[in-house]
Design an enzyme around this catalytic site. Structure first.
Site, PDB file in Angstrom:
ATOM      1  N   HIS A   1      37.418   9.319  19.700  1.00 48.87           N
ATOM      2  CA  HIS A   1      36.529  10.471  19.849  1.00 48.87           C
ATOM      3  C   HIS A   1      37.264  11.482  20.716  1.00 48.87           C
ATOM      4  O   HIS A   1      37.540  11.235  21.893  1.00 48.87           O
ATOM      5  CB  HIS A   1      35.204  10.062  20.482  1.00 48.87           C
ATOM      6  CG  HIS A   1      34.331   9.267  19.557  1.00 48.87           C
ATOM      7  ND1 HIS A   1      33.418   8.332  20.001  1.00 48.87           N
ATOM      8  CD2 HIS A   1      34.243   9.265  18.200  1.00 48.87           C
ATOM      9  CE1 HIS A   1      32.797   7.798  18.963  1.00 48.87           C
ATOM     10  NE2 HIS A   1      33.280   8.347  17.861  1.00 48.87           N
TER      11      HIS A   1
ATOM     12  N   GLU B   1      34.055   1.721  27.608  1.00 46.66           N
ATOM     13  CA  GLU B   1      33.472   3.003  28.007  1.00 46.66           C
ATOM     14  C   GLU B   1      33.705   3.131  29.511  1.00 46.66           C
ATOM     15  O   GLU B   1      33.083   2.427  30.305  1.00 46.66           O
ATOM     16  CB  GLU B   1      31.977   3.024  27.694  1.00 46.66           C
ATOM     17  CG  GLU B   1      31.614   2.647  26.263  1.00 46.66           C
ATOM     18  CD  GLU B   1      31.662   3.824  25.314  1.00 46.66           C
ATOM     19  OE1 GLU B   1      32.075   4.921  25.760  1.00 46.66           O
ATOM     20  OE2 GLU B   1      31.293   3.665  24.145  1.00 46.66           O
TER      21      GLU B   1
END
Length: 663
Positions: A166, A354
Site C-alpha cells: 500500500h 502493521e
C-alpha cells in the site's frame, strides 16, 4: 496497510450523506472514508466491492476508486469523507544517499534507486541486487539478497521482507532500507547479525508499490496512494485460496505479476509484509474462519515479536486487539491479500506487520520506530533456522523435490517441499512430537515416527529417497574366507528396501543347500550396511555358501554361490571352479596364491587356442576374485588357465578349470 487506525472516531449519528465535487477522482485518484459498522454479513459483501482498511466495533474505514464508489453509493449507506493520510502534513524528503542514511527522512525515488545500487556495489560478496520487475509507470521493483555468499544459491532457508504494497504506508519502507544497512555494516562484528547472514538467504524488497508511494512524482511521498497507478489495491489483487484467482474482479497488475513470478523461483520459508495505519501483527488466515494448521506456531512467533517490542517501546505501542497480535479473519475478512497467497500457494508462512498508527509517519519519528522494532525484526528472521530441516537426495546424492508432510497435522497446503535444485527443506513447527512422511514422484515414501521439535531449536533430518523400480536389496559384495576356527562370511549392501534379513545357506556339492543361520536386515536404508557370519565347522573339502535375502512381505532372492576350498587357509596355489558356471555374460574367477608373484589368466577354446587374456600382472599372497565378462564369446566349452610364478623364482605353477558359455 491491511488495516488502519486514525485518532478519529465517527459514530453512526455523526455520519451524514455527502457528495464529492466534480472531477474528484481525476485529481485525488481514490477516496478515503468511513461509515458505521453494518455487521459481518454486509461487510462480507463490501469486501468484494471496496478496500476495507480498518474495522472496529462501531466504525469501518475504507478506500475506494471511482467505479467502486458508485457501487457503494447504490447500497445507501451513509458515509463520511476523511482526509487522505498522505496529505496531512509536508513530508521531509532527501535526494541524497547521505541524507537518507540519517534515517529521519524519506528518500526521493531516484535517491532510493541510488541507495539500492550502492548497497550492492559496496558489499559485493554479501549483497546482490535484483530487478524483479517494473510497475505500470515503469519504476523498478527491487530486491536485495543478503547472505555470506550472495551470488551463490546455498541450501539455506530463504526469508523475505517486503514493505509498502500500500503505497501510502511508508514506515516500513524506510525501516527496510535501514535493516539492509544494519545487516551489511554489522556483519562480522555483531554475533547475531553474522549468524543470520551466514545461515540465511535474506531477501528484502523495501518498496513493493513505487507508483503508489510516488503518485505525486519522484520527489515526494506526499499525495501517495494506497493503490497503484491503475487505481488497484495490490493487496486485494492476488489469487485467493477461497475466493479464486481474481477475488477483486480485476486483472492482475504488473506489480502483482512481479511477485507471483518472482516467488516461485525461490523456495521462501517465511516472510513479513509491512503496512501502517494501526499497530498489530496479523497472522493467517485472512480469508478463512478456520485456523491454519500451524496456528499455535503463528501465535507463538507473533507473540514473541510483540513481547520483545514491548520491552523497548512506549507502553501504548503495538497493543491493539490481543495486545498487539490477531488472527486476520477474527479482525475482519479480506480476500486477495498477499499474506494468504504466500502462505497457501507458495507454502510459506507470512505475517502482516502493521507498525505505525500513522500511515505517513512524520520523518522525525522514524528512528524511534526503528528502535522499537529492529530487535524483533532480527528475531523473526531467526525463526527460519528452527524447526525440522534437512536435505533430500536420491541414492546417488542428487537433490530431489520432495513433499514433507506432518501426519494428522497438515492441511490447506501447509505441507512444504524441498528445493528441487539444492534439496534443502525447512518445516517450521511448534514444539511437539510428530510423525513425518517424505514423498516424491517415482520414489518410495519414507515415514519417520517420534520426530521431536523444540522451540527455538533445529531438528535435522537428512535422507535419501529410493526409486520405485530400484532393486529391493542391492548386494555389492559377498565373500567367504577360511580362517582359524571356521569360515568367515562377509557381505555389503548399499541399499535395502523392506529387507527382513538374510538366511545363510551351505552346500557340499554346490546344488543342495541347508540353512545354517539368520541375520536381521536393516529394513529400509540408503546407506552402506556391512554384515558378517562365521560358520564354525571345519571341512577338508570345498564348501559352497549363498545368501537368501528375504523381504517382510515374504519375497526372497538368492545371492551368487561362493565356494571355499579346504586348502585356502594354508594359502596354497589353487584355482577354484568359476561361478556361476555355465554362465551367460559374467562369471567370477577365484584363485589363491601362496606368495607374492606374477599371475597370468587366459581363456582357451576346445582346440587349445587362446581366445582371451583375462589378466596378467603381479598379485599379493592370498585369495583373489576377478569378475570376467564373456558376452562377446560364442557359446560352448572353454578352459580357464591360471599360471603363477613366485617373485624371485623361475618355477611356474599352472592349473585349469572348465568354463561353459551359454547362448
Amino acid at each position: 496497510m491491511k488495516k488502519i487506525v486514525l485518532n478519529l472516531v465517527f459514530f453512526a449519528a455523526l455520519i451524514l450523506p455527502q457528495e464529492l465535487p466534480p472531477g474528484y477522482f481525476l485529481k485525488e485518484h481514490e477516496l478515503y472514508f468511513s461509515f458505521a459498522n453494518p455487521g459481518k454479513t454486509v461487510l462480507e459483501k463490501l469486501n468484494r466491492m471496496i478496500s476495507l482498511d480498518k474495522v472496529t466495533a462501531d466504525s469501518v474505514y475504507a478506500y475506494c476508486v471511482e467505479d467502486e464508489f458508485d457501487e457503494f453509493i447504490s447500497m445507501g449507506i451513509p458515509w463520511q469523507k476523511l482526509p487522505r493520510p498522505s496529505t496531512l502534513y509536508e513530508a521531509r524528503m532527501s535526494s541524497s544517499v547521505e541524507g537518507i542514511m540519517d534515517w529521519d527522512t524519506y528518500p526521493t525515488y531516484d535517491a532510493y534507486v541510488q541507495l539500492m545500487l550502492q548497497f550492492a556495489e559496496q558489499y559485493p560478496s554479501l549483497c546482490k541486487l535484483y530487478e524483479a520487475g517494473t510497475t505500470v509507470q515503469n519504476r523498478k521493483i527491487y530486491f536485495v539478497k543478503i547472505s555470506d555468499n550472495a551470488a551463490v544459491a546455498e541450501p539455506e532457508p530463504d526469508v523475505m521482507y517486503s514493505s509498502s504494497i500500500h503505497g501510502d504506508e511508508t514506515t516500513g519502507y524506510v525501516l527496510m532500507l535501514r535493516l539492509i544497512n544494519y545487516l551489511l555494516t554489522n556483519y562480522g562484528t555483531n554475533a547475531e547479525v553474522t549468524e543470520l547472514v551466514n545461515g540465511l538467504e535474506i531477501w528484502i524488497n523495501p518498496l513493493a508499490n513505487p507508483d503508489g508511494t510516488y503518485r505525486s512524482g519522484n520527489t515526494t511521498v506526499n499525495g501517495a496512494t494506497r493503490s497503484n497507478a491503475n487505481n488497484v489495491d495490490l493487496n486485494r489483487n492476488f489469487p485467493d485460496p477461497a475466493a479464486g484467482p481474481h477475488p477483486d474482479g480485476k486483472a492482475w497488475q504488473p506489480e502483482t505479476l512481479t511477485m507471483t513470478s518472482f516467488m516461485p523461483n525461490i523456495n521462501f520459508v517465511i516472510s513479513g509484509n509491512f503496512h501502517g495505519g494501526v499497530e498489530v501483527l496479523n497472522y493467517p488466515w485472512d480469508t478463512w474462519v478456520r485456523r491454519h494448521p500451524d496456528d499455535a506456531w503463528l501465535i507463538y512467533i507473533s507473540r514473541r515479536y510483540a513481547d520483545t517490542v514491548h520491552r523497548y517501546a512506549p507502553s501504548n505501542y503495538l497493543t491493539y486487539l490481543n495486545n498487539g497480535i490477531t488472527n486476520g479473519y477474527d479482525w475482519y475478512r479480506i480476500t486477495g491479500g498477499r499474506q494468504d497467497y504466500f502462505t497457501y500457494f507458495r507454502r510459506g508462512r507470512e505475517i502482516t506487520f502493521e507498525i505505525s498508527n500513522t500511515k505517513l509517519l512524520p520523518a522525525s519519528q522514524l528512528p524511534a520506530h526503528w528502535d522499537y522494532n529492529y530487535r524483533s525484526l532480527l528475531q523473526y528472521l531467526k525463526n527460519a533456522l528452527y524447526g525440522l530441516r534437512g536435505i533430500v537426495t536420491d541414492i546417488y546424492g542428487n537433490p530431489i523435490k520432495a513433499k514433507i508432510t506432518v501426519l494428522s497435522h497438515d492441511a490447506d497446503n501447509s505441507e512444504v517441499f524441498s528445493d528441487s535444485l539444492l534439496g534443502n527443506y525447512h518445516r517450521l513447527l511448534a514444539a511437539g512430537t510428530y510423525t513425518v512422511t517424505v514423498s516424491a514422484d517415482s520414489h518410495i515414501t519414507q515415514t519417520f515416527n517420534n520426530v521431536v521439535i523444540a522451540n527455538q531449536a533445529a531438528t535435522y533430518l537428512d535422507l535419501q529417497l529410493i526409486p520405485n523400480n530400484y532393486v529391493p536389496v542391492q548386494l555389492i559384495s559377498f565373500t567367504a574366507e577360511k580362517q582359524a576356527g571356521g569360515v568367515l562370511l562377509k557381505w555389503l549392501t548399499v541399499c535395502e528396501v523392506n529387507n527382513k534379513g538374510f538366511v545363510i545357506e551351505r552346500s557340499f556339492d554346490g546344488e543342495n543347500f541347508e540353512s545354517i543361520g539368520f541375520l536381521e536386515g536393516s529394513g529400509t536404508s540408503t546407506t552402506a550396511c556391512e554384515y558378517s557370519f562365521i560358520d564354525e565347522k571345519e571341512f577338508q573339502f570345498t564348501v559352497y555358501y549363498r545368501l537368501k535375502q528375504t523381504d517382510f512381505d515374504g519375497g526372497f532372492k538368492y545371492s551368487e554361490v561362493v565356494p571355499v576350498s579346504a586348502a585356502e587357509g594354508n594359502a596354497e596355489f589353487v584355482l577354484l571352479q568359476n561361478y556361476p558356471n555355465p554362465f551367460v555374460e559374467f562369471t567370477n574367477i577365484i584363485f589363491s596364491i601362496p606368495s607374492k608373484g606374477l599371475v597370468s589368466i587366459s581363456m582357451f577354446n576346445s582346440l587349445g587356442e587362446e581366445v582371451r587374456r583375462i589378466f596378467e600382472g603381479e598379485k599379493e599372497q592370498g585369495k583373489h576374485y576377478l569378475k570376467f565378462g564373456g558376452e562377446e564369446l560364442a557359446g560352448g566349452l572353454y578352459f580357464c588357465r591360471l599360471e603363477f610364478r613366485a617373485s624371485g623364482s623361475s618355477e611356474k605353477n599352472a592349473s585349469a578349470v572348465k568354463m561353459i558359455v551359454v547362448r
